[in-house]
Design a protein around this motif. Sequence first.
Motif, PDB file in Angstrom:
ATOM      1  N   ASP A  30       4.918  -4.970   3.323  1.00  0.00           N
ATOM      2  CA  ASP A  30       3.703  -4.155   3.337  1.00  0.00           C
ATOM      3  C   ASP A  30       3.351  -3.729   4.765  1.00  0.00           C
ATOM      4  OD1 ASP A  30       1.562  -2.768   2.294  1.00  0.00           O
ATOM      5  OD2 ASP A  30       0.229  -4.501   2.249  1.00  0.00           O
ATOM      6  N   ARG A 106       2.705 -12.875   4.121  1.00  0.00           N
ATOM      7  CA  ARG A 106       1.471 -12.816   3.329  1.00  0.00           C
ATOM      8  C   ARG A 106       0.626 -14.063   3.559  1.00  0.00           C
ATOM      9  NH1 ARG A 106       2.842  -8.933   2.024  1.00  0.00           N
ATOM     10  NH2 ARG A 106       1.655  -8.514   3.892  1.00  0.00           N
ATOM     11  N   HIS A 137      -2.235  -5.753  -4.803  1.00  0.00           N
ATOM     12  CA  HIS A 137      -1.323  -4.725  -4.262  1.00  0.00           C
ATOM     13  C   HIS A 137       0.081  -5.292  -4.095  1.00  0.00           C
ATOM     14  CE1 HIS A 137       0.413  -1.649  -1.763  1.00  0.00           C
ATOM     15  NE2 HIS A 137       0.454  -2.445  -0.702  1.00  0.00           N
ATOM     16  N   THR A 138       0.177  -6.535  -3.623  1.00  0.00           N
ATOM     17  CA  THR A 138       1.482  -7.181  -3.470  1.00  0.00           C
ATOM     18  C   THR A 138       2.152  -7.370  -4.823  1.00  0.00           C
ATOM     19  OG1 THR A 138       0.704  -8.349  -1.492  1.00  0.00           O
ATOM     20  CG2 THR A 138       2.678  -9.212  -2.572  1.00  0.00           C
ATOM     21  N   THR A 141       3.413  -4.074  -6.215  1.00  0.00           N
ATOM     22  CA  THR A 141       4.625  -3.638  -5.525  1.00  0.00           C
ATOM     23  C   THR A 141       5.846  -4.393  -6.042  1.00  0.00           C
ATOM     24  OG1 THR A 141       3.369  -3.099  -3.515  1.00  0.00           O
ATOM     25  CG2 THR A 141       5.752  -3.400  -3.285  1.00  0.00           C
ATOM     26  N   PHE A 156       1.587   2.684   1.519  1.00  0.00           N
ATOM     27  CA  PHE A 156       1.644   1.626   2.520  1.00  0.00           C
ATOM     28  C   PHE A 156       0.904   2.034   3.791  1.00  0.00           C
ATOM     29  CE2 PHE A 156       5.466   1.049  -0.119  1.00  0.00           C
ATOM     30  CZ  PHE A 156       5.223  -0.237  -0.567  1.00  0.00           C
ATOM     31  N   GLY A 161      -1.443  -1.382   5.922  1.00  0.00           N
ATOM     32  CA  GLY A 161      -0.463  -2.419   6.246  1.00  0.00           C
ATOM     33  C   GLY A 161      -1.154  -3.686   6.727  1.00  0.00           C
TER      34      GLY A 161
END
Length: 235
Positions: A30, A106, A137-138, A141, A156, A161
């Motif tokens: 990200d 993360r 969001h993670t 994705t 992104f 980010g």
Amino acid sequence: MITQPQVTPTPDPDEERRRIQTERLLAYRDDGPLVAVLKGRLGRGLPPVPAVLAALLAIIALAVTGSLKDGPILIVPALVLVALVVPSAPRDHLGRLDWLTPPLLRAAEFLTIILLGLAAGTPKWLLFVLLYVIGYHTYDTVYRTRQSIWPPAWIFKAGLGWEVRLLILGVGAAADQLTLVASILTAYLLVLFSVESVVSWVRLDKASAQANADQDLEQSPEDAAEQVTGDAEHG
């Protein structure tokens, strides 16, 4: 004049697998607009896992020693993470342990947000919502890429980010305005990620339905009858 038919070269399966693996891990990182600007100027880059681990240990050391108090010191965790991890972006992430980079990154991002929030007295519910939005969001994705559906590149950058998000929060914490900054950032990311995700999945469903409809139109009556018979027998 007789022309030879052009033969499209078949991509090497191993090379294609490595390319997809790299793209997938980079998506999981990200990275945002800052990495996009600096990536081409960083050469080969640093090994990602050692870089993230070093940054994570430095942030933990700042927390354990009680250094994270009010004032400019609160921007240090974000600066440490950016300084050590951004230079790892040019790597292909094909090392044996490079798959650890996204979860470690993360974890470092979430830990930094929590430490800044606690030091600045930010409401815990606000921190939870911010972490939830980034976590969603993670997840979105990861779920997309596992189905070979890649999120658009602009999301992104628009999502800032991990690096720009942390710098914004670090500046807000250092200026004793973290609650206001985190509220604005959370609202922005919530709208951005949720709307983009819903629109993308709706478009995908429509495209899939249209593809199925086109396939049905091209199907001969004999094939349709055979399919119905087969479904009845399986039933």
